[in-house]
Design an enzyme around this catalytic site. Sequence first.
Site, short mmCIF file in Angstrom:
data_model
loop_
_atom_site.label_atom_id
_atom_site.label_comp_id
_atom_site.label_asym_id
_atom_site.label_seq_id
_atom_site.Cartn_x
_atom_site.Cartn_y
_atom_site.Cartn_z
N ASP A 99 0.84 -1.19 0.00
CA ASP A 99 0.00 0.00 0.00
C ASP A 99 0.87 1.25 0.00
OD1 ASP A 99 0.91 -0.45 2.59
OD2 ASP A 99 -1.02 -0.10 3.55
N ASP A 102 7.32 3.42 3.05
CA ASP A 102 7.64 4.59 3.87
C ASP A 102 9.10 4.48 4.32
OD1 ASP A 102 7.67 6.74 5.61
OD2 ASP A 102 6.02 6.06 6.86
#
Length: 179
Positions: A99, A102
């Site tokens: 998704d 990071d």
Amino acid sequence: MDNDIEEILFDQASIHEAAHRLGQQITKEYTDSRPIVLSVLKGAYLWTADLLREVELQVELEFIKISSYHGGVESTNEISLVTDIHSNVKNRDVIILEDIVDTGQSLQFMKELLQERGANSIKVATLLDKKEGRKVDIKADYVGFDVRNEFVVGYGLDYKELYRNLPYVGILKPQIYEQ
């Protein structure tokens, strides 16, 4: 839920366009292969469904669940394997569907795990790439969108297991998670 969102970054139409674009790329690059698609739970489930509908290949679908946030808004830097895959990846091409990339630490953890198990190749298709958050040198091969260093939710991404069902990706108002 919409009242908790400061700004909508990517709506359903733009996410669908990104899935279509990346699906075409993956289809071209894997024409002679039947890759294992590894969806990272829970956040990537909507992205996986939309992206795979755009991939015109036979693929095997697997799910893996790892944890690094443990309910907060920042990575704890402690990666744990919660649910492992069942397929043998030895000599197979693997595409990890994320998704968001990071810090990169979770992705590095998964790539190392798959390399140890003998995967032929490992590529990453992510909906969101938050380069500003990187703590390790790692890159996604297929990127839907670059995203600035904000706490985003929706379209599978959560805060304390909430907001995953929003049909878009948006910035969560800081007062929601600073309480």
